[in-house]
Design a protein around this motif. Structure first.
Motif, PDB file in Angstrom:
ATOM      1  N   SER A 141      -2.174   6.567   7.210  1.00  0.00           N
ATOM      2  CA  SER A 141      -0.724   6.611   7.457  1.00  0.00           C
ATOM      3  C   SER A 141      -0.055   5.397   6.829  1.00  0.00           C
ATOM      4  O   SER A 141       0.890   4.823   7.371  1.00  0.00           O
ATOM      5  N   LEU A 142      -0.568   5.013   5.676  1.00  0.00           N
ATOM      6  CA  LEU A 142       0.040   3.944   4.884  1.00  0.00           C
ATOM      7  C   LEU A 142       1.028   4.603   3.927  1.00  0.00           C
ATOM      8  O   LEU A 142       0.678   5.025   2.820  1.00  0.00           O
ATOM      9  N   PHE A 143       2.272   4.721   4.399  1.00  0.00           N
ATOM     10  CA  PHE A 143       3.297   5.464   3.662  1.00  0.00           C
ATOM     11  C   PHE A 143       4.147   4.535   2.795  1.00  0.00           C
ATOM     12  O   PHE A 143       4.342   3.359   3.133  1.00  0.00           O
ATOM     13  N   PRO A 144       4.679   5.052   1.686  1.00  0.00           N
ATOM     14  CA  PRO A 144       5.487   4.230   0.792  1.00  0.00           C
ATOM     15  C   PRO A 144       6.639   3.543   1.525  1.00  0.00           C
ATOM     16  O   PRO A 144       7.390   4.196   2.258  1.00  0.00           O
ATOM     17  N   HIS A 145       6.726   2.225   1.341  1.00  0.00           N
ATOM     18  CA  HIS A 145       7.841   1.416   1.868  1.00  0.00           C
ATOM     19  C   HIS A 145       8.025   1.548   3.385  1.00  0.00           C
ATOM     20  O   HIS A 145       9.124   1.283   3.901  1.00  0.00           O
ATOM     21  N   ALA A 146       6.990   1.926   4.102  1.00  0.00           N
ATOM     22  CA  ALA A 146       7.113   2.131   5.545  1.00  0.00           C
ATOM     23  C   ALA A 146       7.326   0.807   6.274  1.00  0.00           C
ATOM     24  O   ALA A 146       6.941  -0.267   5.790  1.00  0.00           O
ATOM     25  N   ASN A 147       7.936   0.906   7.444  1.00  0.00           N
ATOM     26  CA  ASN A 147       8.072  -0.258   8.315  1.00  0.00           C
ATOM     27  C   ASN A 147       6.676  -0.632   8.819  1.00  0.00           C
ATOM     28  O   ASN A 147       6.013   0.161   9.476  1.00  0.00           O
ATOM     29  N   GLY A 148       6.238  -1.846   8.491  1.00  0.00           N
ATOM     30  CA  GLY A 148       4.901  -2.290   8.866  1.00  0.00           C
ATOM     31  C   GLY A 148       3.885  -2.182   7.748  1.00  0.00           C
ATOM     32  O   GLY A 148       2.723  -2.574   7.922  1.00  0.00           O
ATOM     33  N   LEU A 149       4.301  -1.663   6.577  1.00  0.00           N
ATOM     34  CA  LEU A 149       3.353  -1.443   5.487  1.00  0.00           C
ATOM     35  C   LEU A 149       2.800  -2.750   4.914  1.00  0.00           C
ATOM     36  O   LEU A 149       1.589  -2.870   4.681  1.00  0.00           O
ATOM     37  N   GLU A 150       3.672  -3.722   4.704  1.00  0.00           N
ATOM     38  CA  GLU A 150       3.221  -4.937   4.007  1.00  0.00           C
ATOM     39  C   GLU A 150       2.074  -5.645   4.734  1.00  0.00           C
ATOM     40  O   GLU A 150       1.019  -5.909   4.131  1.00  0.00           O
ATOM     41  N   PRO A 151       2.210  -5.940   6.044  1.00  0.00           N
ATOM     42  CA  PRO A 151       1.061  -6.561   6.717  1.00  0.00           C
ATOM     43  C   PRO A 151      -0.149  -5.637   6.793  1.00  0.00           C
ATOM     44  O   PRO A 151      -1.290  -6.103   6.779  1.00  0.00           O
ATOM     45  N   ALA A 152       0.096  -4.328   6.849  1.00  0.00           N
ATOM     46  CA  ALA A 152      -1.014  -3.374   6.930  1.00  0.00           C
ATOM     47  C   ALA A 152      -1.822  -3.333   5.635  1.00  0.00           C
ATOM     48  O   ALA A 152      -2.981  -2.900   5.636  1.00  0.00           O
ATOM     49  N   LEU A 153      -1.232  -3.787   4.528  1.00  0.00           N
ATOM     50  CA  LEU A 153      -1.928  -3.776   3.238  1.00  0.00           C
ATOM     51  C   LEU A 153      -2.594  -5.109   2.915  1.00  0.00           C
ATOM     52  O   LEU A 153      -3.132  -5.287   1.819  1.00  0.00           O
ATOM     53  N   ASN A 154      -2.583  -6.040   3.865  1.00  0.00           N
ATOM     54  CA  ASN A 154      -3.252  -7.321   3.651  1.00  0.00           C
ATOM     55  C   ASN A 154      -4.765  -7.105   3.745  1.00  0.00           C
ATOM     56  O   ASN A 154      -5.292  -6.830   4.824  1.00  0.00           O
ATOM     57  N   PRO A 155      -5.500  -7.232   2.641  1.00  0.00           N
ATOM     58  CA  PRO A 155      -6.931  -6.919   2.677  1.00  0.00           C
ATOM     59  C   PRO A 155      -7.746  -7.908   3.507  1.00  0.00           C
ATOM     60  O   PRO A 155      -8.885  -7.608   3.886  1.00  0.00           O
ATOM     61  N   ASP A 156      -7.180  -9.059   3.801  1.00  0.00           N
ATOM     62  CA  ASP A 156      -7.910 -10.096   4.533  1.00  0.00           C
ATOM     63  C   ASP A 156      -7.500 -10.196   5.994  1.00  0.00           C
ATOM     64  O   ASP A 156      -7.907 -11.121   6.701  1.00  0.00           O
ATOM     65  N   SER A 157      -6.698  -9.229   6.470  1.00  0.00           N
ATOM     66  CA  SER A 157      -6.294  -9.231   7.869  1.00  0.00           C
ATOM     67  C   SER A 157      -7.506  -9.049   8.772  1.00  0.00           C
ATOM     68  O   SER A 157      -8.419  -8.283   8.458  1.00  0.00           O
ATOM     69  N   PRO A 158      -7.540  -9.740   9.917  1.00  0.00           N
ATOM     70  CA  PRO A 158      -8.642  -9.512  10.864  1.00  0.00           C
ATOM     71  C   PRO A 158      -8.480  -8.211  11.643  1.00  0.00           C
ATOM     72  O   PRO A 158      -9.410  -7.780  12.330  1.00  0.00           O
ATOM     73  N   GLU A 159      -7.309  -7.585  11.544  1.00  0.00           N
ATOM     74  CA  GLU A 159      -7.021  -6.397  12.347  1.00  0.00           C
ATOM     75  C   GLU A 159      -7.399  -5.121  11.604  1.00  0.00           C
ATOM     76  O   GLU A 159      -7.048  -4.924  10.443  1.00  0.00           O
ATOM     77  N   LEU A 160      -8.102  -4.258  12.306  1.00  0.00           N
ATOM     78  CA  LEU A 160      -8.526  -2.983  11.739  1.00  0.00           C
ATOM     79  C   LEU A 160      -7.405  -1.949  11.743  1.00  0.00           C
ATOM     80  O   LEU A 160      -7.392  -1.049  10.904  1.00  0.00           O
ATOM     81  N   CYS A 161      -6.501  -2.058  12.698  1.00  0.00           N
ATOM     82  CA  CYS A 161      -5.473  -1.042  12.917  1.00  0.00           C
ATOM     83  C   CYS A 161      -4.073  -1.601  12.689  1.00  0.00           C
ATOM     84  O   CYS A 161      -3.865  -2.818  12.759  1.00  0.00           O
ATOM     85  N   ALA A 162      -3.139  -0.706  12.445  1.00  0.00           N
ATOM     86  CA  ALA A 162      -1.749  -1.104  12.235  1.00  0.00           C
ATOM     87  C   ALA A 162      -0.820  -0.015  12.757  1.00  0.00           C
ATOM     88  O   ALA A 162      -1.123   1.178  12.647  1.00  0.00           O
ATOM     89  N   ALA A 163       0.300  -0.436  13.325  1.00  0.00           N
ATOM     90  CA  ALA A 163       1.353   0.491  13.747  1.00  0.00           C
ATOM     91  C   ALA A 163       2.354   0.630  12.599  1.00  0.00           C
ATOM     92  O   ALA A 163       2.785  -0.365  12.022  1.00  0.00           O
TER      93      ALA A 163
END
Length: 236
Positions: A141-163
């Motif tokens: 559910s990584l949609f174009p220009h979605a609200n929350g997309l930028e942090p969700a695309l951080n490859p080094d984030s410790p978080e597995l999930c994103a809203a």
């Protein structure tokens, strides 16, 4: 890191992918006593799940978890969890362990911490992750220009999930509030399988491969990374 397996028909594609899934899950069970199978919803993987449900496998040792979910209850006709139960958690696979994303929180953002905690319990790296791709270039559910997309695309984030809250479109439909594996979550996989059918999807893939703007087509973040092998399975 990108391999393309192009088939003449969907039956052959499903048979080949089923064999790869069974081999990977079996190896994981032999090596660590359990396997993690990350699944996407939609009509494209449905034949794969139906076929897998009849395979002789130590399903009690398999943890099936969702790649993404609309923030709707299980009884909603758009629930990926319900879809997975209907098509995969059946027959011999009925004893598999299913981990859903939707919980009792009112919003995906409010439910994120509980979802994250549940997913952190899964054995990593995930053994097989099945992805799809929309005509808009989204995956999970990584949609174009979605609200929350930028942090969700951080490859080094410790978080597995994103809203995520997507911009409503023909692709999203009316339900724009989603929970999804982040890019970092996807990269916790041994192998990412991108399952596509039809000439239109192949054209979208080629467009994604030709550009670099991940906000425009988030699938590019998966295609351009060099940490995890990506295998495209495609049939007309």
């Amino acid at each position: 890191m990108l391999t393309e397996r192009l088939f003449e028909n969907r039956q052959d594609m499903v048979a080949a992918l089923e064999a790869e899934c069974v081999a990977a899950l079996t190896q994981a069970i032999e090596e660590r006593g359990e396997a993690t199978f990350m699944v996407s919803g939609g009509s494209t993987p449905e034949p794969l799940y139906k076929s897998l449900s009849n395979v002789d496998l130590d399903w009690e040792s398999v943890y099936v978890a969702l790649v993404d979910e609309r923030w709707v209850d299980f009884d909603h006709d758009k629930s990926n969890e319900a879809f997975t139960v209907k098509h995969l958690i059946q027959n011999k696979a009925a004893v598999a362990n299913l981990i859903g994303m939707k919980n009792t929180a009112e919003t995906a953002q409010e439910g994120l911490a509980d979802c994250e905690a549940a997913y952190q319990q899964l054995a990593q790296p995930f053994d097989v992750t099945i992805l799809g791709m929309g005509n808009d270039g989204h995956t999970a559910s990584l949609f174009p220009h979605a609200n929350g997309l930028e942090p969700a695309l951080n490859p080094d984030s410790p978080e597995l999930c994103a809203a995520i809250i997507a911009h409503q479109s023909e692709v999203t439909g009316a339900i724009t509030e989603r929970m999804t594996l982040s890019l970092a979550g996807l990269l916790r996989s041994r192998t990412l399988v991108l399952l596509l059918t039809g000439d239109e999807k192949l054209a979208v893939l080629r467009k994604a491969q030709a550009g670099t703007d991940v906000a425009e087509m988030p699938i590019r973040a998966v295609l351009q990374q060099d940490r995890v092998p990506v295998v495209v399975y495609w049939a007309p």
